[in-house]
Design an enzyme around this catalytic site. Structure first.
Site: not given
Length: 640
Positions: A380, A289, A408
């Protein structure tokens, strides 16, 4: 500054679509990657935006658009943080300087923006499900379209991703899942899957044997049918015996990798091979990244996104910050500091976050009390039920989630928390309009969907002190669940009292008395009412202002007082008008049957795009100007 446009390199300048990219030779692709990476750095260093993820997939983006026939073939990006290169290569280079700006390009893939954006993505772990739907539709339509899902190892921790893998393996449609493994989401990844993928990427025995088999048999294109079958059987036997990649095989996927995600030529060759292989396939690539920008490679969490300009060589921030003593603390940091203080006093307090320790400011708690702090990954639903399980055993669970992500886990909030009357505290960050992240991240619906649930307190502080005191009160309350919502950004800068005090449940407070119009505010949006009140006083107009604090239970005693003293009520909230705080007030007034009008100010029933928070508040009429206009309209005063 606003008119600055980065200058593309000579190859990138000629690419207005993937069709132009395909005109280049394979040997030129690395130069395209270098120019694309530099263009992203040039753009984000001036205007800000998501950063590290897009740099990490530059080679993959170029290889995908070089090999696949987009937009006929479909590329579905998970979350979309990594789609900047994709946007630049698909005809939006000249508009890219407007990225995440009001009326500009979206920071995420968006179907209405481009035919190359196959699916709108702002929440993680959706790509495989969407891609499978497209692949099945292609089968039904006999369309012979190729479909690719690009998912990070962080997003792969979401349960929805594994639900989709399970279904895709059984469905046997032609789909390629590319697992972009960089050991990061926004914060470092956690959990067993992280270790699982690390085993694959470091298994020298398997990698060496796989490479030798691959070299012996040659690439798929040049192998005969018999040799292909031998290769497939040998690969399955080796995989099942010595590598954790067997998990993907068990789910019905052909597994390939790990592959260097920064070698564009190798990626191109692998994609050329895989496009000829039917059925569900998973290509495991390993990337860094922030690749190509040293500061981002060193500090990947910090460089996930940048809000302002920075030096593209050193990474040093160029904007001049306000003196630290004059800069109000962010609400998320007020929450994080208060939680540590509460945990010092109450050893039963535990904290849970689904992969957002930085965004939710849980690092202070995780550092102070690592055994009582849990990052559960991008999950979640699990986070909420995990908190419920902790609560059954007497732990005081503080679940820190963004409003948009709590959506969610709605089923879990109802079934696993509310029905069982478990005293979980939901600390809801990024409530309201969030700004540049736009419609996928606006936290507009939590008031409405939470106030509909029994055994749930719905509250919002007007300032930092109220946030601390609500958390303190909630930490001692064990009769039901409690939600505390607060916005993205900085607080008022008020002097915060160190000692905690109880906040009476279901009770608001009088900010200011007025004449005929009463403003009932819910949460920090009340600061706009204070500003509007000062402007109205210049015209000799005096409004009442009441900080209600609770959408559920309502302070009906205070509302009754308002009904007896005022001719008009105006409610204001940073959330949807439908079913929210204003609706709760209007329902109560209607039941009372009194002749006082109620005007609800909030976000209308429409999708609000991206911009700064203030731009969006003004657009929907809940900024100071909108409040002033509404008050004057009620008084019959014409507004210019």
């Amino acid at each position: 500054m606003d008119t600055y446009k980065p200058v593309p390199g000579p190859l990138l300048a000629k690419i207005s679509s993937p069709h132009d990219l395909k005109k280049l030779s394979a040997e030129q692709l690395q130069d395209v990657c270098d120019e694309l990476r530099e263009y992203i750095i040039d753009s984000v260093s001036v205007y800000g935006g998501h950063f590290g993820a897009s740099l990490g997939v530059v080679e993959l983006t170029v290889a995908l658009h070089y090999i696949y026939n987009t937009p006929r073939d479909k590329i579905v990006w998970d979350v979309g943080h990594q789609a900047y290169g994709h946007k630049i290569l698909t005809g939006r280079r000249e508009q890219f300087h407007t990225n995440r700006k009001y009326n500009g390009l979206s920071g995420f893939p968006k179907r209405s923006e481009s035919e190359y954006d196959a699916f709108g993505v702002g929440h993680s772990s959706t790509s495989i499900s969407a891609a499978l739907g497209m692949a099945v539709a292609s089968d039904l339509n006999h369309a012979d379209k190729k479909v690719v899902a690009v998912i990070g190892d962080g997003a792969m921790t979401g349960g929805m991703a594994f639900e989709a893998l399970n279904n895709a393996g059984a469905q046997n449609s032609d789909i390629l899942v590319i697992l972009n493994d960089n050991n990061m989401s926004i914060d470092p990844n956690v959990g067993a899957l992280k270790e699982y993928l690390a085993d694959i990427t470091t298994s020298k025995t398997f990698n060496k044997m796989r490479d030798e088999i691959y070299d012996l048999l040659g690439h798929f294109k040049s192998a005969g049918e018999k040799m292909r079958k031998v290769a497939s059987k040998l690969e399955k036997a080796v995989t099942a015996a010595i590598t954790p990649g067997a998990l993907f095989q068990a789910l019905g996927f052909k597994y390939y990798g790990p592959v260097d995600g920064h070698n564009v030529d190798a990626l191109r060759r692998h994609l050329e091979d895989l496009i000829t292989v039917s059925g569900p396939k998973l290509l495991h690539i390993v990337t860094v990244k922030g690749k190509g920008f040293a500061p981002a490679e060193r500090e990947q969490t910090k460089w996930h996104a940048q809000s302002g300009p920075f030096d593209k060589i050193t990474g040093k921030t160029l904007s001049k910050p306000k003196p630290k003593e004059n800069l109000p603390q962010k609400y998320q940091d007020v929450f994080g500091d208060a939680l540590v203080e509460l945990a010092e006093e109450n050893e039963e307090i535990v904290a849970i976050t689904p992969a957002m320790p930085s965004g939710s400011s849980l690092w202070p708690m995780m550092n102070a009390y690592p055994d009582r702090s849990f990052d559960v990954g991008i999950a979640e639903q699990h986070a909420v039920t995990f908190a419920a399980g902790l609560a059954t055993e007497g732990k005081k669970a503080f679940a820190a989630l963004y409003s948009t992500f709590l959506q969610r886990a709605y089923d879990q909030v109802i079934h696993d928390v509310a029905i069982q009357k478990l005293p979980v505290v939901f600390c809801i960050d990024r409530a309201g309009l969030v700004g540049a992240d736009g419609p996928t991240h606006h936290g507009l619906y939590d008031i409405s969907y939470l106030r509909a649930i029994p055994n749930m307190i719905v509250s919002s502080p007007m300032n930092e002190q109220e946030l601390r005191d609500m958390m303190y009160t909630a930490s001692k309350y064990n009769e039901a669940a409690w939600s505390i919502r607060y916005p993205r950004g900085r607080g008022t800068g008020m002097e915060i009292r160190k000692q905690f005090r109880d906040v009476e449940i279901g009770k608001g407070r009088v900010i200011e008395e007025g004449d005929s119009i009463a403003l009932l505010s819910f949460g920090p949006i009340g600061k706009y009412v204070v500003e509007a009140s000062e402007r109205l006083k210049e015209d000799q107009i005096y409004i009442g202002h009441f900080d209600m604090r609770y959408a559920k239970p309502l302070d009906t005693e205070l509302i009754d007082s308002v009904l007896s003293e005022y001719d008009h009520i105006v409610t204001i909230e940073d959330g949807t008008k439908l079913g929210g705080f204003g609706s709760a007030v209007a329902e109560y007034v209607a039941e009372k049957g009194v002749g006082v009008s109620v005007k609800i100010l909030g976000v209308p029933d429409q999708i609000v795009e991206h911009g700064t928070q203030r731009e969006l508040h003004d657009e929907v009429g809940i900024g100071p100007e909108g409040i002033v206009a509404e008050v004057k309209n009620l008084l019959g005063i014409k507004v210019a």
